[in-house]
Motif scaffolding. Structure first.
Motif, PDB file in Angstrom:
ATOM      1  N   LYS A 872       0.773  -1.359   0.048  1.00 17.12           N
ATOM      2  CA  LYS A 872      -0.134  -0.136   0.175  1.00 17.12           C
ATOM      3  C   LYS A 872       0.856   1.306  -0.133  1.00 17.12           C
ATOM      4  O   LYS A 872       0.615   2.111  -0.624  1.00 17.12           O
ATOM      5  CB  LYS A 872      -0.967   0.123   1.235  1.00 17.12           C
ATOM      6  N   VAL A 873       1.833   1.406   0.869  1.00 21.25           N
ATOM      7  CA  VAL A 873       2.818   2.420   0.988  1.00 21.25           C
ATOM      8  C   VAL A 873       3.534   2.637  -0.590  1.00 21.25           C
ATOM      9  O   VAL A 873       3.579   3.644  -0.985  1.00 21.25           O
ATOM     10  CB  VAL A 873       3.717   2.260   2.104  1.00 21.25           C
ATOM     11  N   MET A 874       3.833   1.221  -1.151  1.00 16.35           N
ATOM     12  CA  MET A 874       4.487   1.575  -2.203  1.00 16.35           C
ATOM     13  C   MET A 874       3.714   2.034  -3.297  1.00 16.35           C
ATOM     14  O   MET A 874       4.254   2.767  -4.261  1.00 16.35           O
ATOM     15  CB  MET A 874       5.276   0.223  -2.765  1.00 16.35           C
ATOM     16  N   ASP A 875       2.493   1.625  -3.415  1.00 10.90           N
ATOM     17  CA  ASP A 875       1.509   2.131  -4.428  1.00 10.90           C
ATOM     18  C   ASP A 875       1.282   3.443  -4.202  1.00 10.90           C
ATOM     19  O   ASP A 875       1.117   4.415  -5.155  1.00 10.90           O
ATOM     20  CB  ASP A 875       0.335   1.282  -4.178  1.00 10.90           C
ATOM     21  N   MET A 876       1.201   4.156  -2.892  1.00  4.64           N
ATOM     22  CA  MET A 876       1.126   5.445  -2.521  1.00  4.64           C
ATOM     23  C   MET A 876       2.321   6.126  -3.187  1.00  4.64           C
ATOM     24  O   MET A 876       2.069   7.188  -3.913  1.00  4.64           O
ATOM     25  CB  MET A 876       0.854   5.752  -1.252  1.00  4.64           C
ATOM     26  N   ILE A 877       3.490   5.761  -3.019  1.00  3.14           N
ATOM     27  CA  ILE A 877       4.600   6.373  -3.790  1.00  3.14           C
ATOM     28  C   ILE A 877       4.730   6.399  -5.091  1.00  3.14           C
ATOM     29  O   ILE A 877       4.879   7.377  -5.645  1.00  3.14           O
ATOM     30  CB  ILE A 877       5.920   5.759  -2.963  1.00  3.14           C
ATOM     31  N   ARG A 878       4.298   5.326  -5.833  1.00  2.00           N
ATOM     32  CA  ARG A 878       4.172   5.188  -7.118  1.00  2.00           C
ATOM     33  C   ARG A 878       3.064   6.252  -7.694  1.00  2.00           C
ATOM     34  O   ARG A 878       3.248   6.995  -8.837  1.00  2.00           O
ATOM     35  CB  ARG A 878       3.901   3.938  -7.624  1.00  2.00           C
ATOM     36  N   ALA A 879       2.148   6.321  -7.152  1.00  2.00           N
ATOM     37  CA  ALA A 879       0.834   7.181  -7.476  1.00  2.00           C
ATOM     38  C   ALA A 879       1.436   8.673  -7.455  1.00  2.00           C
ATOM     39  O   ALA A 879       1.059   9.510  -8.103  1.00  2.00           O
ATOM     40  CB  ALA A 879      -0.400   7.009  -6.787  1.00  2.00           C
ATOM     41  N   GLN A 880       2.048   8.941  -6.339  1.00  2.77           N
ATOM     42  CA  GLN A 880       2.659  10.405  -6.131  1.00  2.77           C
ATOM     43  C   GLN A 880       3.570  10.625  -7.314  1.00  2.77           C
ATOM     44  O   GLN A 880       3.696  11.805  -7.914  1.00  2.77           O
ATOM     45  CB  GLN A 880       3.201  10.524  -4.697  1.00  2.77           C
ATOM     46  N   GLU A 881       4.303   9.671  -7.680  1.00  3.94           N
ATOM     47  CA  GLU A 881       5.530   9.701  -8.413  1.00  3.94           C
ATOM     48  C   GLU A 881       4.836  10.044 -10.104  1.00  3.94           C
ATOM     49  O   GLU A 881       5.294  10.950 -10.962  1.00  3.94           O
ATOM     50  CB  GLU A 881       6.263   8.635  -8.575  1.00  3.94           C
ATOM     51  N   GLN A 882       3.565   9.291 -10.239  1.00  3.72           N
ATOM     52  CA  GLN A 882       2.942   9.462 -11.534  1.00  3.72           C
ATOM     53  C   GLN A 882       2.367  10.951 -11.524  1.00  3.72           C
ATOM     54  O   GLN A 882       2.275  11.541 -12.676  1.00  3.72           O
ATOM     55  CB  GLN A 882       1.786   8.587 -11.612  1.00  3.72           C
ATOM     56  N   LYS A 883       1.978  11.350 -10.225  1.00  4.24           N
ATOM     57  CA  LYS A 883       1.068  12.548 -10.560  1.00  4.24           C
ATOM     58  C   LYS A 883       2.312  13.704 -10.534  1.00  4.24           C
ATOM     59  O   LYS A 883       1.985  14.890 -10.978  1.00  4.24           O
ATOM     60  CB  LYS A 883       0.481  12.993  -9.102  1.00  4.24           C
ATOM     61  N   ARG A 884       3.462  13.363 -10.140  1.00  4.08           N
ATOM     62  CA  ARG A 884       4.562  14.335 -10.181  1.00  4.08           C
ATOM     63  C   ARG A 884       4.833  14.624 -11.817  1.00  4.08           C
ATOM     64  O   ARG A 884       5.586  15.859 -11.847  1.00  4.08           O
ATOM     65  CB  ARG A 884       5.877  14.028  -9.457  1.00  4.08           C
ATOM     66  N   ASP A 885       4.610  13.793 -12.779  1.00  2.59           N
ATOM     67  CA  ASP A 885       5.081  13.929 -13.936  1.00  2.59           C
ATOM     68  C   ASP A 885       3.989  14.918 -14.627  1.00  2.59           C
ATOM     69  O   ASP A 885       3.990  15.162 -15.982  1.00  2.59           O
ATOM     70  CB  ASP A 885       5.114  12.553 -14.762  1.00  2.59           C
ATOM     71  N   LEU A 886       2.779  15.309 -14.197  1.00  2.00           N
ATOM     72  CA  LEU A 886       1.599  15.875 -14.949  1.00  2.00           C
ATOM     73  C   LEU A 886       2.024  17.335 -14.900  1.00  2.00           C
ATOM     74  O   LEU A 886       1.344  18.174 -14.126  1.00  2.00           O
ATOM     75  CB  LEU A 886       0.371  15.674 -14.142  1.00  2.00           C
ATOM     76  N   HIS A 887       3.101  17.750 -15.588  1.00  2.00           N
ATOM     77  CA  HIS A 887       3.584  19.026 -15.489  1.00  2.00           C
ATOM     78  C   HIS A 887       2.560  20.085 -16.536  1.00  2.00           C
ATOM     79  O   HIS A 887       2.074  21.071 -15.919  1.00  2.00           O
ATOM     80  CB  HIS A 887       4.766  19.358 -16.357  1.00  2.00           C
ATOM     81  N   ASP A 888       1.794  19.615 -17.421  1.00  2.00           N
ATOM     82  CA  ASP A 888       0.771  20.076 -18.288  1.00  2.00           C
ATOM     83  C   ASP A 888      -0.346  20.535 -17.472  1.00  2.00           C
ATOM     84  O   ASP A 888      -1.058  21.340 -17.431  1.00  2.00           O
ATOM     85  CB  ASP A 888       0.571  19.456 -19.464  1.00  2.00           C
ATOM     86  N   GLN A 889      -0.656  19.279 -16.644  1.00  2.00           N
ATOM     87  CA  GLN A 889      -1.969  19.500 -15.823  1.00  2.00           C
ATOM     88  C   GLN A 889      -1.895  20.556 -14.762  1.00  2.00           C
ATOM     89  O   GLN A 889      -2.719  21.254 -14.533  1.00  2.00           O
ATOM     90  CB  GLN A 889      -2.263  18.263 -15.416  1.00  2.00           C
ATOM     91  N   GLN A 891       0.205  23.122 -14.768  1.00  2.00           N
ATOM     92  CA  GLN A 891       0.295  24.328 -15.501  1.00  2.00           C
ATOM     93  C   GLN A 891      -1.280  24.908 -15.874  1.00  2.00           C
ATOM     94  O   GLN A 891      -1.619  25.996 -15.606  1.00  2.00           O
ATOM     95  CB  GLN A 891       1.086  24.517 -16.733  1.00  2.00           C
ATOM     96  N   HIS A 892      -2.000  23.996 -16.255  1.00  2.00           N
ATOM     97  CA  HIS A 892      -3.284  24.291 -16.437  1.00  2.00           C
ATOM     98  C   HIS A 892      -4.203  24.541 -15.356  1.00  2.00           C
ATOM     99  O   HIS A 892      -4.892  25.654 -15.469  1.00  2.00           O
ATOM    100  CB  HIS A 892      -3.847  23.066 -17.420  1.00  2.00           C
ATOM    101  N   GLN A 893      -3.993  23.987 -14.366  1.00  2.00           N
ATOM    102  CA  GLN A 893      -4.782  24.386 -13.119  1.00  2.00           C
ATOM    103  C   GLN A 893      -4.324  25.604 -12.653  1.00  2.00           C
ATOM    104  O   GLN A 893      -5.033  26.317 -11.971  1.00  2.00           O
ATOM    105  CB  GLN A 893      -4.561  23.014 -12.038  1.00  2.00           C
ATOM    106  N   LEU A 894      -3.072  25.871 -12.853  1.00  2.00           N
ATOM    107  CA  LEU A 894      -2.510  27.120 -12.262  1.00  2.00           C
ATOM    108  C   LEU A 894      -3.098  28.165 -12.862  1.00  2.00           C
ATOM    109  O   LEU A 894      -3.441  29.147 -12.370  1.00  2.00           O
ATOM    110  CB  LEU A 894      -0.971  26.943 -12.226  1.00  2.00           C
ATOM    111  N   LYS A 895      -3.263  28.048 -14.330  1.00  2.00           N
ATOM    112  CA  LYS A 895      -3.849  29.149 -14.903  1.00  2.00           C
ATOM    113  C   LYS A 895      -5.236  29.386 -14.742  1.00  2.00           C
ATOM    114  O   LYS A 895      -5.606  30.699 -14.693  1.00  2.00           O
ATOM    115  CB  LYS A 895      -3.544  29.156 -16.339  1.00  2.00           C
TER     116      LYS A 895
END
Length: 947
Positions: A872-889, A891-895
């Motif tokens: 479960k902990v490893m899955d949480m870390i992987r999920a956070q790592e996937q979300k860390r790559d969402l640069h375009d998302q 930027q869009h939310q920030l704008k």
């Protein structure tokens, strides 16, 4: 008795010599030659059959006497049938059976052999039966042979005057019986079976008499037909065109016989050699000049090479179809639709009959000479029929006959001949000749026949009806249009049009009703007769599909003139329609239903009837189409809006609201809402807002009407579902200049309890209201500041706790790195039994029996107990790592966000901006880092338990 010299001669056959087929090198063209010594022959089943009687024999042929077969491909084949000679052959036309007579030894001992040509025996046809031909032990020569096509009779004639009859299956010994049928003093020269229905006769002709035996009666009674006979091969049986008469050719005349009497005779002079019948023609081969008197039996056989004449007679029409001279004819055979003449030199000549049109052209000069004689065309017609002239040729003769009579002024006779051309001659050719008013009755007769043969088109029907009206022949008109349906020979629709145009409405309606032309019936009833009640009755008895389509087409007209009756019919059509006459009876079929929505346009100018129709449909058919409910709602709203009487208006109000609450408008919410807004139906609008969860619209509606209490009630009712209602309510009261402190306080209390708005935003909102003082929000601000103070204290305590926890975990990590780990577990973490060696220990503190570990573990490097939490902990870390790559998302939310700081804080909290190295399963050869990986897993598990 007519002399043949008076008969006209024609050349209706083409003569050719049969040529050899081309060889592989393309060479050919030589006359085909039969083997020498051919003495007897016959034909049938696609082949010419020959038998030889070669005397003396050459090398390689002595002692071999053959039966030969010549197919159309001219590939000659043979087989050995007898050892000495073949004397007679008979090939059946309907069976592959060949009967032969020949000799296997010297002396007079003829043998009969029956061959099955479809079965083989060592490559040769199968011989199914062999028996001696002579009756008893008396030696005599076989003179003639015949076999019945049903294979139940065979007759053999002998030179001593006797006839042997075999009755039964001639192909088998055990199923047949042989007996002497006839005995006499004169040689038998001809035999022929005649089958008429179930009656079988046998004609027996000798050199001196002719007799007929009835074989279908016991004891075979016989009758002598004449006291003179004929030579060998000078008798034959005609086909049904001459009533199956027996033909006997003498030197002076040719006689025809029925089984019980003699028929006509024809004076054909000359010594007759051969007689055959072929497709309605009599074929006679005779000597070209007088010769010495013949002997009693064999005098007809040629003893020299004198020329012979072959004549082909048409006895019915009395002309000679062909005549030619040949050298020493052996026989004439018929096969493959042609005649084949065999001559003694081995050649074969083919006579091919010309086509009928060519034969008519050949006789054209003869017909032209008789154009102005009486019965000219009758003779031409009879001649064409006897030669089986096709219908096109006969039609041309009828046309010429009609033209002849027309030119003579015999119009009645001419029209009768033109009637016989129907189906071949273009009708316009005849119609143009009789368009004159004085000849209209002839034209009427021709058109009537044209209709009777179902060859009339619409124009012909129109013309015939116009003829009836001009002749004022009411009886003929009635008879024509009232013909039973099975005998209708005209285009009904055209007849209806013509009768309608001529004003014969009753006749047109009769035809339309009888022949189910519903559209024409209704069109005449509604547009011409104006009988709306009858039209409505007619529609009511039509089948469902027809009734539905015609109500759509004529419904508006009927609604205008008979609205009540039309409405009732539509109610039936849309609920339970059965054609008139089918509404009773235990076995009636289930009625059909039309789509009531499709008939709404019929009530365009009849709103009262439309309302009654729609209400009826909603009552008896709850699943009526949505359009029915929509239209009914619109009608009720219109009536409510225009009604002046308060009591009636209240009733209509309740009816409209009840219809809205029936639940039939969920799928058409917008349409119902528009209708209610158009007619200012407030209760309906609010109900639909509520059903559609349009809570803001409900509140705006009350705001527009300045119903403050209603605004608060809406917020209380729907605020939990849509929190922004309280914010809008606060903004609404803030904009009001009158004193709204009471309502503002109520709103602020709810906002505070639900924490719906930041305090700063509340202050900014109320700053626009001049009547709202600080006292209004004093309590709100004090409570809010106190809550925030308490929250700050709680956060500081949580931070302190997290720091202490982090320090402790780091110390444990350092201890694991620097100090040994003592495993003091005494029980297996899986089975809870006492721990025994061998055992497996993990840094997390769990220990296992080795066999328990191997049974439950999915990985050799992970603790089975801690593995679920670790994953479960490893899955949480992987999920956070996937979300860390969402640069375009990001930027869009920030704008797009109004609060960029909260977006950045959210991504910080998810660890997007942290750098994390995740160590997964180790590759081989890197055992040095195993302890580090274990420490990380232990740290993760410890952190999870601590939280």
């Amino acid at each position: 008795m007519a002399a043949y010299l008076q008969w006209r001669r024609f050349v209706f056959f083409d003569r050719e010599t049969v040529k050899e087929p081309p060889g592989p090198d393309g060479a050919g063209g030589k006359p085909f030659a039969l083997p020498p010594g051919i003495a007897v022959c016959d034909s049938g089943r696609g082949s010419l059959v020959f038998g030889d009687i070669l005397r003396g024999g050459g090398a390689g042929r002595s002692g071999l006497r053959q039966i030969w077969f010549l197919p159309r491909s001219l590939q000659l084949s043979s087989f050995q049938a007898y050892k000495l000679r073949v004397t007679h052959l008979y090939q059946l036309k309907q069976h592959s059976i060949l009967v032969s007579v020949g000799e296997d030894e010297e002396g007079i001992n003829p043998l009969v052999k029956v061959w099955n040509l479809e079965k083989r025996d060592g490559g040769n046809p199968l011989c199914t039966r062999i028996f001696p031909a002579i009756p008893g032990n008396k030696p005599t020569v076989v003179s003639c042979l015949t076999v019945h096509e049903n294979l139940n009779f065979m007759a053999i004639g002998f030179a001593d005057g006797s006839v042997v009859l075999t009755k039964g299956d001639i192909t088998r010994d055990r199923h047949s019986k042989t007996q002497i049928l006839h005995e006499g003093s004169y040689p038998v020269t001809g035999l022929a079976f005649r089958q008429s229905g179930k009656t079988t006769h046998l004609f027996v002709v000798t050199t001196e008499n002719i007799q007929s035996y009835m074989l279908s009666v016991k004891d075979y009674p016989h009758l002598e037909l004449d006291t003179h006979g004929c030579g060998l091969r000078c008798s034959s049986l005609s086909d049904p065109s001459q009533d199956l008469q027996f033909i006997v050719a003498g030197n002076e005349c040719v006689y025809l016989y029925q089984p019980d009497e003699r028929g006509p005779c024809f004076a054909f002079e000359g010594q007759k050699m051969i007689v055959h019948w072929y497709r309605g023609y009599l074929i006679v081969v005779s000597k070209d000049r007088k010769t010495s008197p013949k002997s009693e039996f064999t005098g007809n056989e040629a003893q020299n090479s004198d020329k012979q004449v072959l004549n082909i007679y048409d006895l019915c029409n009395k002309f000679i179809a062909y005549s030619s001279i040949f050298d020493d004819i052996v026989d004439v055979l018929a096969e493959w639709g042609s005649l084949y003449v065999l001559t003694r030199d081995g050649k074969i000549h083919v006579l091919q009959e010309k086509d009928t049109q060519t034969k008519l052209e050949a006789r054209k000069s003869f017909l032209l000479l008789m154009l102005f004689r009486k019965n000219l065309f009758e003779m031409a017609i009879n001649l064409a029929k006897s030669h089986h002239l096709d219908s096109d040729g006969l039609s041309e003769i009828f046309r010429q006959y009609g033209d002849h009579l027309y030119n003579k002024g015999n119009h009645d006779g001419a029209i009768q001949q033109y009637i016989r051309t129907i189906g071949k001659l273009e009708p316009s050719y005849v119609i143009r000749k009789f368009l004159d008013a004085q000849r209209i009755h002839n034209l009427t007769a021709y058109l009537q026949t044209l209709h009777l043969q179902s060859l009339a088109n619409a124009d012909h029907t129109t013309l015939l009806l116009n003829c009836y009206t001009k002749l004022k022949d009411s009886s003929k008109l009635e008879e024509f249009i009232k013909t039973s349906e099975s005998e209708v020979r005209f285009d009904v629709e055209t007849a209806i049009k013509v009768l309608r145009q001529a004003g014969y409405y009753s006749h047109a309606v009769y035809l339309a009703e009888k022949h189910a032309h519903h559209e024409w019936y209704l069109k005449i009833q509604l547009e011409d007769i104006k009988n709306y009640q009858e039209a409505l009755r007619y529609i009511g008895k039509l089948p469902f599909d027809q009734a539905e389509s015609n109500m759509k087409r004529y419904g508006k007209i009927l609604m205008h003139h008979v609205p009540n009756e039309t409405t009732e019919l539509l109610k039936i059509l849309c609920t339970d329609h059965r054609p008139s006459g089918e509404n009773e009876g235990p076995g009636m079929l289930e009625g059909k239903k039309a789509n009531s929505e499709e008939f709404i346009p019929v009530f365009a100018n009849n709103s009262r009837e439309l309302k009654a129709f729609l209400e009826h449909m909603t009552e008896v058919q709850a699943d009526s189409p949505q359009g029915v409910y929509d239209t009914l709602l619109e009608l009720r709203l219109q009536n409510w809006a225009h009604e002046q009487d308060e009591q009636v208006k209240e009733k209509l109000h309740n009816e409209a609201l009840t219809l809205l609450k029936s639940g039939r408008f969920r799928t058409v919410f917008d349409k119902a809402l528009v209708l209610c807004q158009m007619h200012n139906f407030k209760d309906g609008v609010l109900y639909l807002y509520e059903q559609g969860k349009l809570f803001q619209q409900i509140m705006h509606y009350h705001m527009q009407n300045e119903q403050y209490k209603k605004v608060i009630e809406v917020c209380e009712l729907y605020g939990d579902q849509e929190a922004c209602l309280w914010e809008q309510a606060l903004g609404y009261f803030a904009r009001k200049e009158e004193d709204c402190k009471e309502y503002i306080a109520a709103v602020l209390k709810h906002i505070e309890n639900k924490n719906l708005m930041p305090p700063l935003l509340v202050v900014q909102t109320l700053a626009h209201n001049s009547t709202a003082t600080l006292s209004v929000i004093k309590d709100y601000l004090v409570n809010k500041l106190q809550k925030q103070s308490r929250q700050i204290e709680q956060d500081e305590q949580r931070i302190k706790k997290y720091r202490e926890e982090t320090t402790r975990i780091r110390q444990e990590i350092e201890e694991l790195k620097a100090s040994p780990k003592i495993f003091q577990k005494t029980k297996c973490s899986i089975c809870t039994s006492a721990l025994e060696l061998p055992s497996v220990h993990f840094l997390c503190g769990h220990s296992f029996h080795q066999h328990c570990f191997e049974s439950y573990s999915e990985s050799d490097s992970e603790c089975p107990t801690c593995m679920p939490e670790n994953r479960k902990v490893m899955d949480m870390i992987r999920a956070q790592e996937q979300k860390r790559d969402l640069h375009d998302q990001f930027q869009h939310q920030l704008k797009c966000s109004n609060d960029g700081f909260s977006v950045v804080a959210d991504y910080f909290g998810r660890g997007v901006f942290n750098k994390l190295t995740l160590i997964t399963d180790l590759p081989p050869g890197k055992a040095a880092t195993t302890i580090e990986a274990g420490l990380q897993r232990e740290l993760l598990m410890h952190a999870k338990r601590s939280t």
